[in-house]
Design a protein around this motif. Sequence first.
Motif: not given
Length: 297
Positions: A201-223
Motif C-alpha cells: 500500500t505504501t509503495v503504491a501510494s508513493v509511486i502515485a504521489w511522487f511525480p508531482l514533487p519531482i515536477v515541483q522540484c524541477y520548476t522551483y529550483f531551476c532557472d
Amino acid sequence: MRINLSKYEQYIWSTVFLLQALVILVGNVVALRIFLKRKFLINKSCFLLINLTFADLIVGLSSTVIWFVAVAHHGGGQDHINLSRLLFLIPLASLFSLAVISIERAVAVFMPFRHRVANNRHYFAAVGLCWVIFAVPSILGPHIHNTKFKDVLYFLVIIFLLLILTASYVSIYVKMKFFPTLEQGRTRQCQFKLSKTLFLTTVASVIAWFPLPIVQCYTYFCDYHCKGDVLDICIMLTLVAQLSNSFLNLVVYSFRLPEFRKELKASLCRCFRRHRVHPISRADAFCLDTSRALRTE
C-alpha cells in the motif's frame, strides 16, 4: 508551479477530476463501512487503516474542490492557475498516516509483546498525533512569506517521512529474512502478512504521489528559462496520479485482505440486488390479487 490552460482544456481536466472524485468518494465510504464492522475492529491495527482511509477521502475530495475553486476564480483563456501550494500540502495527510502505520508495523514485528498489550488509547493517541503534526505545517505555512524557505521546509518534511517509511519497512524485511524467530504461530504469520500488505500500500501510494514533487522540484529550483520546458499536460498528469493515490489502497486491500474482499463483494451484491427489478410470476400475481381482494372484503 503555474499552469496555462484554455477553456476547453479546463473542461476536459475538470471532467477527469470529477470522475476521480466520484470513485474516491464511493470507494472510501464503502471501505470505511467495512472497516467499522466489529470483526475488523477486533484487530487494533484496523484503527490506523480507518484513519488512512479517512485521510485518503479528505485528500481526494479537498484536492478536487481546490481545482474547481481555482478554475472558477481564474476563469479561462491564458489566465494562470496556481495550484501548487494546497495541492502539495494536503496529500501530506496520507503520507503522515502511512508513516504512523509503518512505525506500528515495526513495533509489531520487533516488540510483539508490547504490541499485544497496547490498548485502544494508544492507537487513538497515534491517530491524534498524526493529525496534530499535519496541522502544524498547514497552519504555519500561510504565515511564512519567504517562498523559497517554505518550499524547502515542505521538501524536508517529505524527506523525513520517506526516511521513516524506508527505515521501518527495510528493518521489517531484514528481520523477517535474516533473523526469523522460532515462534511461527498464526498470530505472528498474520502480522507478517499484514506488514507486507501495508508495505505494498505504501509503495503504491508513493509511486502515485511522487511525480508531482519531482515536477515541483524541477520548476522551483531551476532557472526561469527551463520552467517553460515542463508541459502543462505533464503537470496535469501528475495531479491525476496524485489523486489516484486516494483509491489505490482499496485495490491493494481487495487483493491482499481476504476478509475485506469478501465484505466488498457482499456490499456490491447487496447494492445490485437492491436496484434489480424482480419479475413477478403468475402464481405470485394471483396470490397478491387474492390477498388484496380479501382485504377489501
